[in-house]
Design a protein around this motif. Structure first.
Motif, PDB file in Angstrom:
ATOM      1  N   LYS A   1       0.822  -1.218   0.000  1.00 43.89           N
ATOM      2  CA  LYS A   1       0.000   0.000   0.000  1.00 43.89           C
ATOM      3  C   LYS A   1       0.852   1.261   0.000  1.00 43.89           C
ATOM      4  O   LYS A   1       0.427   2.306  -0.480  1.00 43.89           O
ATOM      5  N   ARG A   2       2.061   1.154   0.554  1.00 38.38           N
ATOM      6  CA  ARG A   2       2.975   2.299   0.603  1.00 38.38           C
ATOM      7  C   ARG A   2       4.323   1.906   0.020  1.00 38.38           C
ATOM      8  O   ARG A   2       4.708   0.734   0.050  1.00 38.38           O
ATOM      9  N   THR A   3       5.047   2.885  -0.491  1.00 39.82           N
ATOM     10  CA  THR A   3       6.362   2.602  -1.070  1.00 39.82           C
ATOM     11  C   THR A   3       7.308   2.017  -0.031  1.00 39.82           C
ATOM     12  O   THR A   3       8.105   1.112  -0.335  1.00 39.82           O
ATOM     13  N   GLU A   4       7.212   2.492   1.209  1.00 42.96           N
ATOM     14  CA  GLU A   4       8.094   1.996   2.262  1.00 42.96           C
ATOM     15  C   GLU A   4       7.859   0.520   2.589  1.00 42.96           C
ATOM     16  O   GLU A   4       8.703  -0.130   3.214  1.00 42.96           O
ATOM     17  N   ASP A   5       6.694  -0.024   2.195  1.00 40.51           N
ATOM     18  CA  ASP A   5       6.359  -1.421   2.512  1.00 40.51           C
ATOM     19  C   ASP A   5       6.835  -2.414   1.449  1.00 40.51           C
ATOM     20  O   ASP A   5       6.712  -3.632   1.648  1.00 40.51           O
ATOM     21  N   ILE A   6       7.350  -1.917   0.346  1.00 43.85           N
ATOM     22  CA  ILE A   6       7.746  -2.819  -0.742  1.00 43.85           C
ATOM     23  C   ILE A   6       8.840  -3.772  -0.287  1.00 43.85           C
ATOM     24  O   ILE A   6       8.800  -4.976  -0.572  1.00 43.85           O
ATOM     25  N   GLY A   7       9.836  -3.263   0.437  1.00 43.45           N
ATOM     26  CA  GLY A   7      10.916  -4.120   0.929  1.00 43.45           C
ATOM     27  C   GLY A   7      10.396  -5.226   1.831  1.00 43.45           C
ATOM     28  O   GLY A   7      10.921  -6.346   1.818  1.00 43.45           O
ATOM     29  N   PHE A   8       9.369  -4.948   2.633  1.00 49.94           N
ATOM     30  CA  PHE A   8       8.785  -5.944   3.527  1.00 49.94           C
ATOM     31  C   PHE A   8       8.217  -7.117   2.733  1.00 49.94           C
ATOM     32  O   PHE A   8       8.517  -8.279   3.007  1.00 49.94           O
ATOM     33  N   TYR A   9       7.388  -6.837   1.735  1.00 48.31           N
ATOM     34  CA  TYR A   9       6.784  -7.906   0.935  1.00 48.31           C
ATOM     35  C   TYR A   9       7.812  -8.598   0.042  1.00 48.31           C
ATOM     36  O   TYR A   9       7.723  -9.806  -0.200  1.00 48.31           O
ATOM     37  N   ALA A  10       8.784  -7.850  -0.441  1.00 53.93           N
ATOM     38  CA  ALA A  10       9.815  -8.445  -1.292  1.00 53.93           C
ATOM     39  C   ALA A  10      10.616  -9.493  -0.527  1.00 53.93           C
ATOM     40  O   ALA A  10      11.001 -10.534  -1.078  1.00 53.93           O
ATOM     41  N   GLY A  11      10.863  -9.251   0.761  1.00 50.25           N
ATOM     42  CA  GLY A  11      11.631 -10.197   1.557  1.00 50.25           C
ATOM     43  C   GLY A  11      10.989 -11.561   1.637  1.00 50.25           C
ATOM     44  O   GLY A  11      11.670 -12.591   1.589  1.00 50.25           O
ATOM     45  N   PHE A  12       9.664 -11.630   1.713  1.00 55.69           N
ATOM     46  CA  PHE A  12       8.983 -12.919   1.826  1.00 55.69           C
ATOM     47  C   PHE A  12       9.005 -13.693   0.509  1.00 55.69           C
ATOM     48  O   PHE A  12       9.040 -14.927   0.517  1.00 55.69           O
ATOM     49  N   VAL A  13       8.975 -12.991  -0.616  1.00 54.65           N
ATOM     50  CA  VAL A  13       9.120 -13.692  -1.898  1.00 54.65           C
ATOM     51  C   VAL A  13      10.518 -14.285  -2.002  1.00 54.65           C
ATOM     52  O   VAL A  13      10.693 -15.441  -2.409  1.00 54.65           O
ATOM     53  N   GLY A  14      11.528 -13.515  -1.613  1.00 56.66           N
ATOM     54  CA  GLY A  14      12.889 -14.028  -1.640  1.00 56.66           C
ATOM     55  C   GLY A  14      13.092 -15.191  -0.687  1.00 56.66           C
ATOM     56  O   GLY A  14      13.852 -16.124  -0.972  1.00 56.66           O
ATOM     57  N   ALA A  15      12.390 -15.170   0.462  1.00 55.98           N
ATOM     58  CA  ALA A  15      12.559 -16.215   1.468  1.00 55.98           C
ATOM     59  C   ALA A  15      11.834 -17.505   1.110  1.00 55.98           C
ATOM     60  O   ALA A  15      12.217 -18.581   1.586  1.00 55.98           O
ATOM     61  N   SER A  16      10.801 -17.442   0.293  1.00 54.17           N
ATOM     62  CA  SER A  16       9.968 -18.628   0.033  1.00 54.17           C
ATOM     63  C   SER A  16      10.759 -19.741  -0.647  1.00 54.17           C
ATOM     64  O   SER A  16      10.528 -20.933  -0.366  1.00 54.17           O
ATOM     65  N   PHE A  17      11.699 -19.400  -1.521  1.00 54.44           N
ATOM     66  CA  PHE A  17      12.522 -20.419  -2.174  1.00 54.44           C
ATOM     67  C   PHE A  17      13.324 -21.191  -1.138  1.00 54.44           C
ATOM     68  O   PHE A  17      13.332 -22.432  -1.116  1.00 54.44           O
ATOM     69  N   MET A  18      14.013 -20.480  -0.269  1.00 49.46           N
ATOM     70  CA  MET A  18      14.859 -21.135   0.722  1.00 49.46           C
ATOM     71  C   MET A  18      14.042 -21.880   1.766  1.00 49.46           C
ATOM     72  O   MET A  18      14.479 -22.909   2.287  1.00 49.46           O
ATOM     73  N   PHE A  19      12.862 -21.386   2.083  1.00 51.61           N
ATOM     74  CA  PHE A  19      12.010 -22.102   3.028  1.00 51.61           C
ATOM     75  C   PHE A  19      11.585 -23.448   2.449  1.00 51.61           C
ATOM     76  O   PHE A  19      11.616 -24.480   3.145  1.00 51.61           O
ATOM     77  N   GLY A  20      11.225 -23.471   1.166  1.00 53.41           N
ATOM     78  CA  GLY A  20      10.876 -24.733   0.516  1.00 53.41           C
ATOM     79  C   GLY A  20      12.047 -25.691   0.490  1.00 53.41           C
ATOM     80  O   GLY A  20      11.889 -26.894   0.753  1.00 53.41           O
ATOM     81  N   ARG A  21      13.234 -25.190   0.199  1.00 53.74           N
ATOM     82  CA  ARG A  21      14.403 -26.061   0.137  1.00 53.74           C
ATOM     83  C   ARG A  21      14.804 -26.558   1.523  1.00 53.74           C
ATOM     84  O   ARG A  21      15.301 -27.674   1.672  1.00 53.74           O
ATOM     85  N   CYS A  22      14.575 -25.737   2.526  1.00 54.14           N
ATOM     86  CA  CYS A  22      14.872 -26.148   3.903  1.00 54.14           C
ATOM     87  C   CYS A  22      14.080 -27.397   4.286  1.00 54.14           C
ATOM     88  O   CYS A  22      14.589 -28.279   4.985  1.00 54.14           O
ATOM     89  N   LEU A  23      12.838 -27.488   3.824  1.00 57.73           N
ATOM     90  CA  LEU A  23      11.969 -28.599   4.212  1.00 57.73           C
ATOM     91  C   LEU A  23      12.346 -29.911   3.533  1.00 57.73           C
ATOM     92  O   LEU A  23      12.004 -30.986   4.043  1.00 57.73           O
TER      93      LEU A  23
END
Length: 512
Positions: A96-118
């Motif tokens: 919703k805000r420009t300052e929040d883009i980094g927050f949501y971007a981090g979870f997309v980047g983390a999802s790959f490694m979370f899947g591989r961790c399992l």
């Protein structure tokens, strides 16, 4: 530090060495022939590779090519999204805000490694049971399918899901590290594992370079790509497609990739095999340990040389993944927030130069450094040198071209080569801490831990980066200075863990 399993392996080594001298005289002439004087099981792919090593003492270039391209195939998709992820999240409309883009971007980047961790440990166990090649082929297939689908994402949750599945079904890195050790003689081991870390490091650099150059092609290359084409409707599809095409080529080439896993228990051939293998691979303690593995095999979790090296690997992997995300976000953010105001194309160019330097460094410089210093000392020195470089990054915002471009490229080249030095050192320690029939599982366990830490890194880095940009006038490390200060703290923790009593060193490296 030596457990009961190591003591038994040493006893087996001493016993075998006392009977080796007469055999050396009998088999030295035959050793130059195709496996003459050595006992191999017909129809066993692992024995076929061992026979080839016995007959060919040189570097196995063909097999090393497989190691390099498969590792590159798994590394490219991991970070190729970072240069355009900021804009992708913006276009998906979830923030919703420009300052929040980094927050949501981090979870997309983390999802790959979370899947591989399992799934990494499961893939490692599978590689020990059904072979390295089937796991590698399946992993490359997942890259072709799910990396392509990620580029076609139409909403935030599709992006999350495709990245998660790409990580969960991609069990490549653990088995290929085991494969690298198994296709070469002991004297080429450092080169083999440096190829893994080289391809890995280059993939983590070239991937973002591709993402930076090829994202939004309809805007950047309007004469070539129409806004009505598929690349106009899906502006982040082209870099994903290029990676998937490369993966498809690698997948086809793997038809001729030799399997290295023995289809029989190595200790069953002890009476015929141990003396010849000792004569031929006199410097390989691993082969001796394998010959008595049925009696001396330990639980991986009780193997402290392995576990301590995995923990060190995880700490530095966390740092490297956080740095990879922070670098692109910082370089592209506005100078009023402490960034460099670079375009995604500028960032891609910096990363491409760093990737090219990795290839030169690992092929021509690292083997000599490892020979002189060993994997532990070289890792410590590299970690120490990283700290002042990271400390200098925030102050580059006060520079202007051409000085900024020169300094940034030099710093990026040095930082990435030092990081690969550390990772290669931990690879060598891990793969010398276990026998062959545990190597796939050990690397899978290593990948599980590393993936967990790398899943935390992008999310944590995105959150910290967004927070840091809101504190530009703080007294203690304002703005992005706080981000790089925290990266240095992690680097320092990793450095401290490379010393005793925490890090238990395999016996062959204790004098180095």
């Amino acid at each position: 530090m030596m457990g009961r399993g190591d003591s038994a392996a040493s006893a087996a080594e001493q016993q075998s060495s006392s009977t080796t001298a007469p055999l050396l005289e009998k088999t030295s002439a035959a050793a130059s022939e195709a496996g003459g004087g050595y006992y191999f099981v017909e129809g066993c792919p692992g024995c076929a590779v061992d026979r080839h090593k016995a007959a060919n003492p040189g570097i196995p270039y063909a097999n090393f090519i497989y190691v390099w391209i498969v590792t590159l195939c798994t590394a490219l998709p991991i970070s190729s999204l970072f240069p355009f992820l900021y804009f992708m999240i913006r276009d998906l409309g979830v923030a919703k805000r420009t300052e929040d883009i980094g927050f949501y971007a981090g979870f997309v980047g983390a999802s790959f490694m979370f899947g591989r961790c399992l799934t990494s440990t499961a893939w490692g166990i599978a590689a020990d049971r059904i072979g390295r090649k089937p796991v590698v082929v399946f992993g490359i297939s997942s890259v072709v399918v799910f990396n392509t689908l990620f580029g076609l994402s139409v909403n935030y949750w599709m992006a999350i899901a495709t990245r998660f599945l790409l990580g969960a079904l991609n069990g490549l890195l653990g088995p290929i590290k085991a494969y690298a050790i198994e296709v070469c003689r002991p004297e080429h081991e450092a080169l083999a594992l440096s190829l893994v870390s080289t391809a890995w490091g280059i993939g983590l650099i070239i991937g973002p370079a591709l993402g930076g150059y090829l994202a939004q092609p309809a805007e950047n290359f309007p004469t070539v790509f129409s806004t009505d084409s598929i690349f106009g409707r899906f502006p982040y599809f082209l870099p994903c497609l290029c990676t998937s095409i490369f993966a498809a080529v690698v997948l086809i080439s793997c038809i001729w990739m030799p399997e290295t896993l023995h289809k029989h228990k190595v200790h069953e051939n002890r009476s015929q095999n141990i003396e010849a293998l000792e004569a031929h691979l006199i410097d390989s303690k691993e082969k001796v340990e394998e010959s008595g593995s049925s009696d001396t095999k330990r639980s991986l979790f009780r193997n402290w040389p392995l576990m301590s090296s995995i923990i060190v690997y995880c700490i530095f992997s966390f740092h490297d993944m956080a740095y990879t995300e922070v670098f692109s976000l910082w370089a592209e953010s506005d100078k009023k927030y402490g960034g460099l105001s670079l375009s995604s194309e500028d960032v891609g160019q910096v990363l491409a130069i760093s990737g090219a330097s990795l290839l030169v460094y690992q092929l021509f410089l690292y083997p000599s450094i490892n020979k002189v210093l060993g994997p532990i000392k070289s890792s410590r020195i590299a970690a120490i040198l990283c700290i002042p470089i990271l400390f200098a990054y925030p102050y580059m915002t006060y520079l202007s071209d051409p000085g900024l471009s020169i300094i940034l490229n030099i710093a990026s080249v040095i930082k990435n080569n030092l990081a690969v030095t550390i990772i290669t050192g931990t690879f060598i320690l891990q793969n010398n801490a276990v026998p062959q029939d545990q190597r796939g599982a050990a690397n899978g366990l290593s990948m599980t831990g590393m993936s967990f830490f790398k899943a935390l890194a992008p999310a944590g880095a995105g959150i910290v980066f967004s927070w840091a940009q809101k504190r530009q006038h703080a007294f203690f490390f304002p703005g992005d200075q706080m981000v790089f200060f925290l990266l240095n703290v992690i680097e320092l923790v990793g450095l401290l863990l490379t010393f005793k009593p925490f890090l238990a060193v395999p016996e062959q490296f204790e004098s180095r």
